[in-house]
Design an enzyme around this catalytic site. Structure first.
Site, short mmCIF file in Angstrom:
data_model
loop_
_atom_site.label_atom_id
_atom_site.label_comp_id
_atom_site.label_asym_id
_atom_site.label_seq_id
_atom_site.Cartn_x
_atom_site.Cartn_y
_atom_site.Cartn_z
N TRP A 12 0.88 -1.30 -0.13
CA TRP A 12 0.02 0.03 -0.10
C TRP A 12 0.81 1.31 0.04
O TRP A 12 0.36 2.30 -0.10
CB TRP A 12 -1.03 0.02 1.05
CG TRP A 12 -1.92 -1.07 1.28
CD1 TRP A 12 -2.01 -2.14 0.24
CD2 TRP A 12 -2.95 -1.53 2.16
NE1 TRP A 12 -3.33 -3.08 0.56
CE2 TRP A 12 -4.07 -2.40 1.62
CE3 TRP A 12 -3.59 -0.69 3.35
CZ2 TRP A 12 -4.80 -3.09 2.33
CZ3 TRP A 12 -4.56 -1.08 4.12
CH2 TRP A 12 -5.03 -2.19 3.54
N LYS A 13 1.94 1.22 0.27
CA LYS A 13 3.04 2.21 0.33
C LYS A 13 2.63 3.19 1.16
O LYS A 13 1.91 2.83 2.03
CB LYS A 13 3.11 2.89 -1.16
CG LYS A 13 3.61 1.97 -2.22
CD LYS A 13 4.15 2.44 -3.62
CE LYS A 13 4.14 1.37 -4.55
NZ LYS A 13 4.93 1.61 -5.75
N GLU A 99 11.75 1.70 -4.43
CA GLU A 99 11.78 3.15 -3.78
C GLU A 99 12.63 3.28 -2.58
O GLU A 99 13.24 4.34 -2.33
CB GLU A 99 10.43 3.39 -3.53
CG GLU A 99 9.27 3.48 -4.55
CD GLU A 99 8.09 2.97 -4.59
OE1 GLU A 99 7.58 2.73 -3.63
OE2 GLU A 99 7.51 2.52 -5.49
N GLU A 169 10.89 -6.98 -9.69
CA GLU A 169 10.21 -5.80 -9.98
C GLU A 169 11.02 -4.97 -10.95
O GLU A 169 11.84 -4.09 -10.31
CB GLU A 169 9.83 -5.13 -8.75
CG GLU A 169 8.86 -5.80 -7.70
CD GLU A 169 8.10 -4.65 -6.90
OE1 GLU A 169 6.81 -4.86 -6.81
OE2 GLU A 169 8.72 -4.01 -6.09
N GLY A 175 4.49 1.34 -11.10
CA GLY A 175 3.71 2.47 -10.99
C GLY A 175 3.62 3.16 -12.37
O GLY A 175 3.15 4.36 -12.38
N SER A 215 2.83 -2.87 -12.13
CA SER A 215 1.77 -2.75 -12.83
C SER A 215 0.97 -3.85 -13.31
O SER A 215 0.36 -4.24 -14.29
CB SER A 215 2.15 -1.74 -14.32
OG SER A 215 2.76 -0.66 -13.84
N GLY A 236 1.26 -2.92 -6.26
CA GLY A 236 1.29 -1.69 -5.84
C GLY A 236 -0.25 -1.04 -5.98
O GLY A 236 -1.34 -1.27 -5.19
N GLY A 237 -0.31 -0.39 -6.92
CA GLY A 237 -1.65 0.66 -7.46
C GLY A 237 -3.00 -0.27 -7.40
O GLY A 237 -3.88 0.09 -6.69
#
Ligand code: PEP
Length: 256
Positions: A12-13, A99, A169, A175, A215, A236-237
């Site tokens: 969820w960052k 990140e 990744e 993202g 993605s 992620g998203g």
């Protein structure tokens, strides 16, 4: 068919307040029910670990954190230890996300300390590796992945390897909406498994789950998850909305 159980993990960052996080996880738990075909993990920010952990009580969904510090305690302002995460019933922790490597200058050595500390404290590390676009375009993908994987797993024993999850990744796919082709992803996943086999033996390498991240969405997941060495996804998203996350779990269940 692989004997490895698929794993779908949501990263969820830095998103969701504690109450938003609980609302999301309640929707996920209600939709997933008691299915055990796929392992499901959610990794909310530290501030929501406790509330999300409580909301997960009695469900099949497991809790993960997004980072950890290698030291057990001490003067490390802003950091969180393995013991603190375990006390909140976390089972997994994402380590070495691109990140963190990029914005917080995390080195393979530091990432390795975190992996070893997590394993020592019974927390399953999800070790992230992956190349940038420039590295891919200059033909360095496999070399970069090898350095990150071997650096991250230095000193990990054969017994400990069964608790390790690797996430491939490609940084250029995170993202961005640009997903790796199935061939690009499968090539790197097979390469990672071959490296694991060289260090830990074929039988051990066959047990390790290697997730794809970058993605991944319900539309592209079935093809990716159908590849021999792709054992799930780090999302992620698409993990920030229950419908898409649950659809990814369903895609993993039907790709077994
Ligand atoms: C990630 O950050 O781990 C990730 C895979 O993000 P996204 O799915 O948004 O590309």
């Amino acid at each position: 068919m692989s004997s490895r159980k698929k794993l779908i993990a949501g990263n969820w960052k830095m998103n969701k307040t504690s109450s938003d996080a609980v609302a999301l996880v309640q929707e996920i738990v209600a939709a997933i029910g008691k299915q055990t075909d796929v392992d499901v993990v959610v990794c909310p920010p530290f501030t929501s670990l406790e509330s999300v952990g409580k909301a997960l009580d009695g469900s099949v969904v497991k809790l993960g954190a997004q980072n950890v510090h290698p030291e057990p305690s001490g003067a490390y302002t802003g950091e969180t230890s393995v013991g603190m995460l375990r006390a909140l019933f976390s089972s997994y922790v994402i380590i070495g996300h691109s990140e963190r490597r990029t914005y917080f200058q995390e080195s393979d050595g530091f990432i390795n300390q975190k992996v070893l500390a997590a394993l020592k404290g019974q927390l399953k590390p999800i070790l992230c590796v992956g190349e940038t676009l420039g590295q891919r375009e200059s033909g360095q993908t496999l070399r970069v992945v090898q350095t990150q994987l071997e650096g991250g797993l230095e000193g990990v024993s054969k017994d400990q390897l069964t608790s390790v999850v690797v996430a491939y990744e490609p940084v250029w796919a995170i993202g961005t909406g640009k997903v790796a082709t199935t061939e690009q992803a499968q090539e790197v996943h097979a390469f990672i498994r071959s490296l694991l086999a060289k260090t830990f033996g074929d039988a051990m390498a066959e047990k390790v789950r290697i997730l794809y991240g970058g993605s991944m969405k319900p539309a592209n997941a079935p093809e990716l998850l159908g590849q021999k060495d792709i054992d799930g996804g780090l999302i992620g998203g698409a993990s920030l909305e229950s419908r898409s996350f649950v659809d990814l779990v369903k895609a993993a269940a039907s790709s077994r």
